[in-house]
Enzyme design. Sequence first.
Site, PDB file in Angstrom:
ATOM      1  N   GLU A 126      29.987  -4.423   7.415  1.00 15.99           N
ATOM      2  CA  GLU A 126      29.843  -5.657   8.192  1.00 15.99           C
ATOM      3  C   GLU A 126      30.790  -5.722   9.381  1.00 15.99           C
ATOM      4  OE1 GLU A 126      30.186  -9.015   5.640  1.00 15.99           O
ATOM      5  OE2 GLU A 126      28.176  -8.766   4.787  1.00 15.99           O
ATOM      6  N   GLU A 130      25.762 -17.301   4.469  1.00 15.66           N
ATOM      7  CA  GLU A 130      25.487 -16.012   5.082  1.00 15.66           C
ATOM      8  C   GLU A 130      25.400 -16.119   6.606  1.00 15.66           C
ATOM      9  OE1 GLU A 130      25.648 -13.208   3.668  1.00 15.66           O
ATOM     10  OE2 GLU A 130      25.706 -13.881   1.582  1.00 15.66           O
ATOM     11  N   GLU A 159      27.997 -13.833   8.688  1.00 14.81           N
ATOM     12  CA  GLU A 159      27.478 -12.670   9.409  1.00 14.81           C
ATOM     13  C   GLU A 159      27.217 -12.942  10.883  1.00 14.81           C
ATOM     14  OE1 GLU A 159      24.181 -10.786   7.495  1.00 14.81           O
ATOM     15  OE2 GLU A 159      25.383 -10.186   5.771  1.00 14.81           O
ATOM     16  N   ALA A 213      21.650 -12.101   6.116  1.00 14.00           N
ATOM     17  CA  ALA A 213      21.084 -12.154   4.766  1.00 14.00           C
ATOM     18  C   ALA A 213      22.166 -11.819   3.759  1.00 14.00           C
ATOM     19  CB  ALA A 213      19.912 -11.176   4.629  1.00 14.00           C
ATOM     20  N   ARG A 253      23.061   1.075   7.325  1.00 10.08           N
ATOM     21  CA  ARG A 253      22.563   1.059   5.954  1.00 10.08           C
ATOM     22  C   ARG A 253      22.554   2.482   5.419  1.00 10.08           C
ATOM     23  NH1 ARG A 253      23.365  -3.875   3.977  1.00 10.08           N
ATOM     24  NH2 ARG A 253      22.299  -5.506   5.201  1.00 10.08           N
ATOM     25  N   PRO A 294       8.075  -5.439  -5.443  1.00  8.05           N
ATOM     26  CA  PRO A 294       7.718  -5.933  -6.779  1.00  8.05           C
ATOM     27  C   PRO A 294       7.315  -4.865  -7.773  1.00  8.05           C
ATOM     28  CG  PRO A 294       5.988  -6.443  -5.184  1.00  8.05           C
ATOM     29  CD  PRO A 294       7.161  -5.946  -4.402  1.00  8.05           C
TER      30      PRO A 294
END
Length: 220
Positions: A161, A109, A113, A92, A80, A131
Amino acid sequence: MPGTPETPQAARQVSDAPSPRRLLSTEKVYEGRIWDVVSDSFQLSETGESLTRDYIDHPGAVAVLPMNDAGEVLLIRQYRHPVGMDLWEIPAGLLDVEGEDFVAGAARELAEEADLAAGEWNVLVDFFNSPGSSSEAIRIYLARDLTDVPHQERHERTDEEAEIEFHWIALDDAVAAVLEGRLHNPSAVVGILAAAAAKADGFAGLRPADAPWPAHPSQR
């Protein structure tokens, strides 16, 4: 004489609820490849001052905690870039296919994945990822009765990925990894802890896969 006493805390039902406020203006200030940033001006009350908040307008996402017959859960490792780390996550993805059913998106997904299909689906938990700065709503499913996707039907993973690695781990060990600060992905952390709580009654209390999801932006 004192007024009517408040309902005892233990007897109250704690539940998030819609809270419409007067929207004065809305403007898209950034149009991105996946999500946009909007700026809303609104009032908390009819006589209140105008407030302005910028936030990410997000299509929402689904995540899947796959669990095998031995009670192990599948984690996948993926790079990431914003945090510069390899994170152990659960399958996800975005709900970016218009009109796609939520469970169908989760199944897609899982196949793309993890090369898996599931015969049993339940809603594990719903949450907002951040939020205070994003409208992103995430639903995590518990997927069981797993089978492998045939090799000729498997999705070709590219970019980050393409580096995905798989690891099956006992649920208790996954909980320990969360509590010891070794796992950081929000869907993985929330899903693992929710599964540990749901395990107490053998997952009998979980909602069906098609349970309403009123918190998702498309349902409001």
